[in-house]
Structure formats: structure tokens, C-alpha cells
Design an enzyme around this catalytic site. Structure first.
Site, short mmCIF file in Angstrom:
data_model
loop_
_atom_site.label_atom_id
_atom_site.label_comp_id
_atom_site.label_asym_id
_atom_site.label_seq_id
_atom_site.Cartn_x
_atom_site.Cartn_y
_atom_site.Cartn_z
N TYR A 139 0.80 -1.23 0.00
CA TYR A 139 0.00 0.00 0.00
C TYR A 139 0.84 1.28 0.00
O TYR A 139 1.77 1.44 0.77
CB TYR A 139 -0.94 0.04 1.22
CG TYR A 139 -1.99 -1.06 1.27
CD1 TYR A 139 -2.34 -1.79 0.13
CD2 TYR A 139 -2.64 -1.37 2.46
CE1 TYR A 139 -3.29 -2.80 0.19
CE2 TYR A 139 -3.60 -2.39 2.52
CZ TYR A 139 -3.91 -3.10 1.37
OH TYR A 139 -4.85 -4.09 1.43
N1 LIG Z 1 -6.47 -8.27 0.80
C1 LIG Z 1 -6.79 -7.52 -0.23
O1 LIG Z 1 -6.52 -7.86 -1.39
C2 LIG Z 1 -7.51 -6.22 0.03
C3 LIG Z 1 -8.12 -5.52 -1.03
C4 LIG Z 1 -8.79 -4.33 -0.73
C5 LIG Z 1 -8.83 -3.85 0.57
N2 LIG Z 1 -8.20 -4.54 1.58
C6 LIG Z 1 -8.22 -4.05 2.98
O2 LIG Z 1 -9.54 -3.81 3.40
C7 LIG Z 1 -9.73 -2.44 3.74
C8 LIG Z 1 -11.10 -2.01 3.32
O3 LIG Z 1 -11.27 -2.23 1.92
P1 LIG Z 1 -12.01 -1.17 1.03
O4 LIG Z 1 -11.35 0.17 1.16
O5 LIG Z 1 -12.15 -1.76 -0.32
O6 LIG Z 1 -13.44 -1.11 1.81
P2 LIG Z 1 -14.86 -0.55 1.43
O7 LIG Z 1 -15.52 -0.30 2.72
O8 LIG Z 1 -15.57 -1.46 0.49
O9 LIG Z 1 -14.63 0.82 0.65
C9 LIG Z 1 -14.13 1.93 1.33
C10 LIG Z 1 -14.25 3.15 0.42
O10 LIG Z 1 -15.62 3.53 0.25
C11 LIG Z 1 -15.72 4.93 0.19
N3 LIG Z 1 -16.53 5.35 1.36
C12 LIG Z 1 -16.50 4.81 2.61
N4 LIG Z 1 -17.37 5.44 3.41
C13 LIG Z 1 -17.98 6.39 2.66
C14 LIG Z 1 -18.98 7.36 2.94
N5 LIG Z 1 -19.53 7.48 4.17
N6 LIG Z 1 -19.36 8.18 1.94
C15 LIG Z 1 -18.82 8.07 0.71
N7 LIG Z 1 -17.86 7.16 0.38
C16 LIG Z 1 -17.43 6.34 1.37
C17 LIG Z 1 -14.30 5.49 0.25
O11 LIG Z 1 -13.76 5.55 -1.08
P3 LIG Z 1 -13.73 6.88 -2.00
O12 LIG Z 1 -13.95 8.06 -1.11
O13 LIG Z 1 -12.40 6.84 -2.64
O14 LIG Z 1 -14.82 6.67 -3.00
C18 LIG Z 1 -13.59 4.37 1.00
O15 LIG Z 1 -12.20 4.38 0.80
C19 LIG Z 1 -8.55 -1.70 3.08
O16 LIG Z 1 -8.20 -0.52 3.75
C20 LIG Z 1 -7.46 -2.74 3.18
O17 LIG Z 1 -6.91 -2.71 4.50
C21 LIG Z 1 -7.57 -5.72 1.32
#
Ligand SMILES: NC(=O)c1ccc[n+]([C@@H]2O[C@H](COP(=O)([O-])OP(=O)(O)OC[C@H]3O[C@@H](n4cnc5c(N)ncnc54)[C@H](OP(=O)(O)O)[C@@H]3O)[C@@H](O)[C@H]2O)c1
Length: 310
Positions: free
Chosen positions: A52
Site C-alpha cells: 500500500y
Molecule cells: N487483501 C486484499 O486484497 C484487500 C483488497 C482491498 C482492501 N483490503 C483491505 O480492506 C480495507 C477495506 O477495503 P475497502 O477500502 O475496499 O473497503 P470498502 O468499505 O468497500 O470501501 C471503502 C471506500 O468507500 C468509500 N466510502 C467509505 N465510506 C464512505 C462514505 N460514508 N461516503 C462516501 N464514500 C465512502 C471510500 O472511497 P472513496 O472516497 O475513494 O470513494 C472508501 O475508501 C482496506 O483498507 C485494506 O486494508 C484488502
């Protein structure tokens, strides 16, 4: 339930917080505000990766976590981009620990399944690092269930086990229900699913044309392109409106409600976004609402394909 604890023996929290945006969309100040908000909501499990933001995610998290270190469960991942040879895994993990400022992390994941290096060799490297006290729990991310079980069987030969998996799982990406989550229940493996909000789709913000990861990142745009996913986001938003709850609260609470008790990894790109998903930590979802939400998207067929008998 999971047996994972922090170094001081505290139970791992029901939800985790992911720091993939630290040092990317979130600068040091925003990252600090998000970390504090997560701690304030009772979260003690933080997820990062070697991959990351060029190391900034690990550096920011390390600085923020330092005062509370022994109370926290810190997870990182290696082996995504540069292969999984023993020397590469060790080099990456050494650098990750240096960035985090930690001799020892709690969970180390293989970030994805790599068919180019024998799994036995990858796990031998992890076991050596674990036995040297460099981390405490073995994890795998983005593995199919057979790959987890293969790893589990290999590790059993040396008295080790897969302690935790990290799959993708949300209302519109439900493949984990078919094999991974039942496997976790059967084998007592913990699960910390990522993308509980479908990368932001399930906040409902794309219904009114807002910008975000799905309009900015081609991989996520493709992952969440199908119409039925957007229809589910609309159904979720309607239900949320009727209940007076934010879509994100329902989406994150739905992930945690699965009988395998997964620990969703919440995340945000700005501190202002956090309240709705943090509200999921204390949201009590009854069976009826769980069913209504589950009905928004098709349940994947069973692994045997014998739908008529389930
Ligand atoms: N193992 C893997 O391959 C893998 C892959 C992905 C993630 N992860 C881990 O899992 C964690 C979570 O994944 P994810 O970021 O994909 O989770 P997610 O909860 O599906 O998406 C989070 C994203 O949604 C948007 N968001 C969240 N709350 C919001 C709100 N109240 N209003 C508007 N937009 C909102 C933001 O993106 P924007 O503002 O940019 O739109 C935020 O970065 C990561 O930080 C990482 O640690 C692991």
C-alpha cells in the site's frame, strides 16, 4: 469465534480498520483522525500491506499505533507483486517491520495465492519468521478454500495452522459464502473480510452521480460494473431511507452478521466518511432485516450445485 488476541491479551475487536488510503487519499492528518475515530469506536485491529501507498500506509500506521501498541492487533501482508521466493518474502517483511517500527507484528498474510512458488516453500518461510518471533498469526488473503485447506494441511505437519483469512465479501460479492465462510466455521479459522462497502458502491453515493473510487479506479469500476450490483445498491439505499439508517451502516453490519462471525475491515478515504460505517459496530441487526438485505442480491449456488436440496 476467533482466538486472536493483542499482545496484552485483549480480545480482537469485532470490526477492523483498513489503512489502504493512509498516505494516498488520506494525508497524515486525515489518517490520524481516522485512526482516532476507529480507536474511539472500540476497534483494536488494524490492517495494512507491504504494497500500500509505497510504504506510507505502514509508516503512518506504525507512528499512530506506537503509543497503544500492545493493545492492538496489527496485520500486514507480503507477496503481492514481486513473487514469493523465500528471500523476497523475508526482504519485504523486514522492510514492512521497519516501516511500522515494530520488531513483531500480530498477523502476517500472504497477500494472494502464487502458483509460481511451491506453497510448501512459501509456508516454510512464514513458519521460520513466526518461530523467530517476527509475527504471531498466519494469514492468507484472496485464497480459494482449497488453497486455504492445502496450506492448513501443510502447516499442520509442523504444528502450525492458518489462523485467519482475508477474502473479499460484501452484499454484492458473496462468493465467500459458498466455501470460505463455512470452512472458517468448521476449521475455527478467523475471517477479516475486505471491501464491506463494495469499494464505496454500498454507501449509495453513486446513485446521485457522486465521484469516488468507482469512477477513479478502473479495477474497481470493472469489479462493480454489473447492473444487478447497482440495483442492489439502490434497494439498499431505499431500505436504509425507510429505516432512517445510512446504507453504509447496513452494508457493514450485514457482513458482520454472517454466522461465521467475520470481522469486516472498515475503511474510508476521509475522516468525515467514517461515522456511518463505525455505526455498524453497535448496530443490532435482527434476523428479519438480515434476510431482507440478503434478498437484495442473489445467494450464490452451493458448491455441489444441488440447489434443489438446499
Ligand atoms: N487483501 C486484499 O486484497 C484487500 C483488497 C482491498 C482492501 N483490503 C483491505 O480492506 C480495507 C477495506 O477495503 P475497502 O477500502 O475496499 O473497503 P470498502 O468499505 O468497500 O470501501 C471503502 C471506500 O468507500 C468509500 N466510502 C467509505 N465510506 C464512505 C462514505 N460514508 N461516503 C462516501 N464514500 C465512502 C471510500 O472511497 P472513496 O472516497 O475513494 O470513494 C472508501 O475508501 C482496506 O483498507 C485494506 O486494508 C484488502
Amino acid at each position: 469465534m476467533s482466538m486472536l488476541t493483542s499482545p496484552d491479551g485483549s480480545a480482537i475487536s469485532r470490526f477492523a480498520f483498513g489503512t489502504m488510503q493512509f498516505g494516498g487519499k488520506a494525508d497524515a492528518r486525515a489518517s490520524g483522525a481516522m485512526f482516532e475515530a476507529a480507536i474511539g469506536a472500540g476497534i483494536n485491529h488494524f490492517d495494512t500491506a507491504h504494497l500500500y501507498t509505497n510504504g506510507a500506509s505502514e509508516e503512518f500506521l506504525g507512528q499512530l499505533a506506537a503509543p497503544l501498541r500492545d493493545h492492538l492487533v496489527i496485520a500486514t501482508k507480503v507477496g503481492y507483486r514481486d513473487g514469493t521466493s523465500s528471500s523476497q518474502l523475508q526482504r519485504d517483511f523486514d522492510l514492512s517491520r521497519k516501516r511500522l517500527g515494530m520488531e513483531m507484528v500480530d498477523i502476517l498474510y500472504l497477500h494472494r495465492f502464487d502458483s509460481q512458488t511451491p506453497l510448501e516453500a512459501q509456508l516454510e518461510t512464514l513458519v521460520a519468521m513466526k518461530e523467530a518471533g517476527q509475527f504471531r498469526f498466519i494469514g492468507v488473503s484472496n485464497f480459494a478454500a482449497w488453497q486455504v485447506m492445502k496450506a492448513h494441511a501443510i502447516l499442520a505437519q509442523s504444528g502450525h495452522a492458518i489462523d485467519i483469512i482475508q477474502p473479499m465479501y460484501n452484499l454484492v460479492k458473496r462468493q465467500a459464502e459458498v466455501e470460505l465462510l463455512p470452512m472458517c466455521q468448521s476449521e475455527r479459522i478467523a475471517c477479516a473480510p475486505y471491501s464491506p462497502l463494495g469499494g464505496g458502491l454500498l454507501t449509495g453515493k453513486y446513485l446521485d452521480g457522486s465521484q469516488g473510487r468507482l469512477t477513479e479506479d478502473d479495477r474497481y469500476a470493472a469489479r462493480y460494473a454489473p447492473d444487478h450490483m447497482h440495483a442492489a445498491a439502490k434497494g439498499l439505499s431505499d431500505l436504509a431511507l425507510a429505516l432512517g439508517v445510512h446504507s453504509a451502516t447496513l452494508a457493514a453490519a450485514w457482513v458482520a452478521r454472517h454466522p461465521a462471525a467475520p470481522m469486516p475491515i472498515l475503511s474510508a478515504s476521509a475522516a468525515e466518511q467514517m461515522a456511518p460505517s463505525l455505526a455498524a459496530v453497535s448496530f443490532d441487526m435482527d434476523e428479519d432485516l438480515y434476510g431482507q438485505l440478503s434478498a437484495l442480491c442473489p445467494t450464490p449456488p452451493p458448491a455441489t450445485d444441488r440447489i434443489e436440496e438446499t
